[in-house]
Design a protein around this motif. Structure first.
Motif, mmCIF file in Angstrom:
data_model
loop_
_atom_site.group_PDB
_atom_site.id
_atom_site.type_symbol
_atom_site.label_atom_id
_atom_site.label_comp_id
_atom_site.label_asym_id
_atom_site.label_seq_id
_atom_site.Cartn_x
_atom_site.Cartn_y
_atom_site.Cartn_z
ATOM 1 N N ASN A 23 -45.235 -33.668 45.987
ATOM 2 C CA ASN A 23 -44.684 -32.315 46.053
ATOM 3 C C ASN A 23 -43.171 -32.373 46.320
ATOM 4 O O ASN A 23 -42.578 -33.450 46.299
ATOM 5 C CB ASN A 23 -45.421 -31.506 47.130
ATOM 6 C CG ASN A 23 -45.311 -32.151 48.513
ATOM 7 O OD1 ASN A 23 -44.339 -32.836 48.836
ATOM 8 N ND2 ASN A 23 -46.314 -31.925 49.339
ATOM 9 N N HIS A 24 -42.582 -31.246 46.617
ATOM 10 C CA HIS A 24 -41.132 -31.170 46.849
ATOM 11 C C HIS A 24 -40.676 -31.884 48.122
ATOM 12 O O HIS A 24 -39.488 -32.101 48.320
ATOM 13 C CB HIS A 24 -40.674 -29.707 46.852
ATOM 14 C CG HIS A 24 -41.270 -28.898 47.947
ATOM 15 N ND1 HIS A 24 -42.588 -28.482 47.929
ATOM 16 C CD2 HIS A 24 -40.743 -28.449 49.107
ATOM 17 C CE1 HIS A 24 -42.844 -27.805 49.030
ATOM 18 N NE2 HIS A 24 -41.746 -27.768 49.754
ATOM 19 N N LYS A 32 -54.377 -34.740 44.518
ATOM 20 C CA LYS A 32 -54.355 -36.096 43.955
ATOM 21 C C LYS A 32 -55.208 -37.019 44.810
ATOM 22 O O LYS A 32 -55.987 -37.824 44.298
ATOM 23 C CB LYS A 32 -52.900 -36.596 43.878
ATOM 24 C CG LYS A 32 -52.739 -37.894 43.164
ATOM 25 C CD LYS A 32 -52.949 -37.694 41.675
ATOM 26 C CE LYS A 32 -52.530 -38.908 40.897
ATOM 27 N NZ LYS A 32 -52.707 -38.734 39.466
ATOM 28 N N VAL A 33 -55.075 -36.885 46.124
ATOM 29 C CA VAL A 33 -55.890 -37.692 47.039
ATOM 30 C C VAL A 33 -57.367 -37.357 46.844
ATOM 31 O O VAL A 33 -58.215 -38.257 46.816
ATOM 32 C CB VAL A 33 -55.458 -37.478 48.508
ATOM 33 C CG1 VAL A 33 -56.376 -38.227 49.471
ATOM 34 C CG2 VAL A 33 -54.011 -37.912 48.711
ATOM 35 N N LEU A 34 -57.688 -36.073 46.680
ATOM 36 C CA LEU A 34 -59.083 -35.672 46.450
ATOM 37 C C LEU A 34 -59.632 -36.294 45.168
ATOM 38 O O LEU A 34 -60.790 -36.720 45.131
ATOM 39 C CB LEU A 34 -59.211 -34.156 46.385
ATOM 40 C CG LEU A 34 -59.095 -33.421 47.716
ATOM 41 C CD1 LEU A 34 -59.095 -31.917 47.491
ATOM 42 C CD2 LEU A 34 -60.211 -33.820 48.658
ATOM 43 N N ALA A 35 -58.829 -36.349 44.122
ATOM 44 C CA ALA A 35 -59.269 -36.970 42.868
ATOM 45 C C ALA A 35 -59.554 -38.458 43.084
ATOM 46 O O ALA A 35 -60.563 -38.985 42.600
ATOM 47 C CB ALA A 35 -58.220 -36.783 41.774
ATOM 48 N N TYR A 36 -58.687 -39.135 43.826
ATOM 49 C CA TYR A 36 -58.912 -40.548 44.139
ATOM 50 C C TYR A 36 -60.211 -40.722 44.939
ATOM 51 O O TYR A 36 -60.995 -41.633 44.691
ATOM 52 C CB TYR A 36 -57.756 -41.124 44.958
ATOM 53 C CG TYR A 36 -56.446 -41.292 44.252
ATOM 54 C CD1 TYR A 36 -56.334 -41.386 42.865
ATOM 55 C CD2 TYR A 36 -55.266 -41.378 44.994
ATOM 56 C CE1 TYR A 36 -55.102 -41.563 42.241
ATOM 57 C CE2 TYR A 36 -54.034 -41.562 44.376
ATOM 58 C CZ TYR A 36 -53.957 -41.643 43.008
ATOM 59 O OH TYR A 36 -52.740 -41.825 42.407
ATOM 60 N N SER A 66 -49.609 -38.040 56.050
ATOM 61 C CA SER A 66 -49.246 -38.008 54.638
ATOM 62 C C SER A 66 -48.723 -39.361 54.169
ATOM 63 O O SER A 66 -48.403 -40.232 54.962
ATOM 64 C CB SER A 66 -48.189 -36.927 54.394
ATOM 65 O OG SER A 66 -47.039 -37.202 55.155
ATOM 66 N N ALA A 67 -48.638 -39.496 52.859
ATOM 67 C CA ALA A 67 -48.062 -40.679 52.231
ATOM 68 C C ALA A 67 -46.899 -40.215 51.377
ATOM 69 O O ALA A 67 -46.938 -39.144 50.772
ATOM 70 C CB ALA A 67 -49.105 -41.382 51.373
ATOM 71 N N LYS A 68 -45.866 -41.023 51.327
ATOM 72 C CA LYS A 68 -44.652 -40.668 50.589
ATOM 73 C C LYS A 68 -44.489 -41.538 49.345
ATOM 74 O O LYS A 68 -45.150 -42.561 49.196
ATOM 75 C CB LYS A 68 -43.432 -40.825 51.501
ATOM 76 C CG LYS A 68 -43.401 -39.840 52.647
ATOM 77 C CD LYS A 68 -42.074 -39.927 53.373
ATOM 78 C CE LYS A 68 -41.915 -38.792 54.352
ATOM 79 N NZ LYS A 68 -41.544 -37.538 53.741
#
Length: 157
Positions: A23-24, A32-36, A66-68
């Motif tokens: 995101n911004h 995206k994490v949910l898809a993984y 979070s992950a960056k």
């Protein structure tokens, strides 16, 4: 039906957080994490059941940190309990900051997958034998999670 070790289903994937995944704030999108998580849960359930599976529900997701961009994600999925045709998969996601090597738990989740045959009909799955203390704990808590899920489902009707 026989029981099999959690080691049969254990699946580990590594992903790099790239700019299009964020995101911004340069942190990874939760979707995206949910898809993984959904993907690794399906793979773990297929390895356990030796059948095609479908996602029945995403029962719990806890975003803890979070992950960056540039971080490495390690996802681990394992079938933690089973019903007749369903499997509860526990997924944990860890983040590693590449510059420092510091690791942190970012997400935990429980997903219910159902094994199906080629005609889309549910098929029986083997039971599970936990191999670690954490898996043993999650295995014993599974009945409580299932009862809560069934109670919540009745409320939603």
């Amino acid at each position: 039906m026989e029981k099999i070790s959690t080691n049969v289903s254990r699946t580990i994937q590594t992903k790099l957080v790239l700019p299009p995944d964020t995101n911004h704030l340069d942190t990874i999108f939760g979707g995206k994490v949910l898809a993984y998580i959904d993907e690794i849960a399906a793979i773990a359930a297929m390895k356990h059941s030796r059948n095609v599976v479908v996602t029945a529900s995403i029962d719990e997701v806890n975003f803890l940190s979070s992950a960056k961009v540039g971080d490495i994600l390690t996802l681990e999925g394992v079938v933690i309990s089973t019903g007749n045709t369903s499997m509860e998969v526990y997924v944990k996601v860890e983040c590693e900051q590449i510059e420092t090597g510091v690791k942190s738990l970012t997400t935990t989740s429980f997903i219910t997958m159902v094994a199906i045959d080629r005609n889309g009909k549910p098929v029986p799955v083997p039971g599970v034998i936990p191999e670690t203390n954490k898996e043993e704990e999650l295995f014993h808590q599974a009945k409580e999670r299932r009862s809560r899920w069934l109670r919540d489902r009745e409320i939603r009707k």
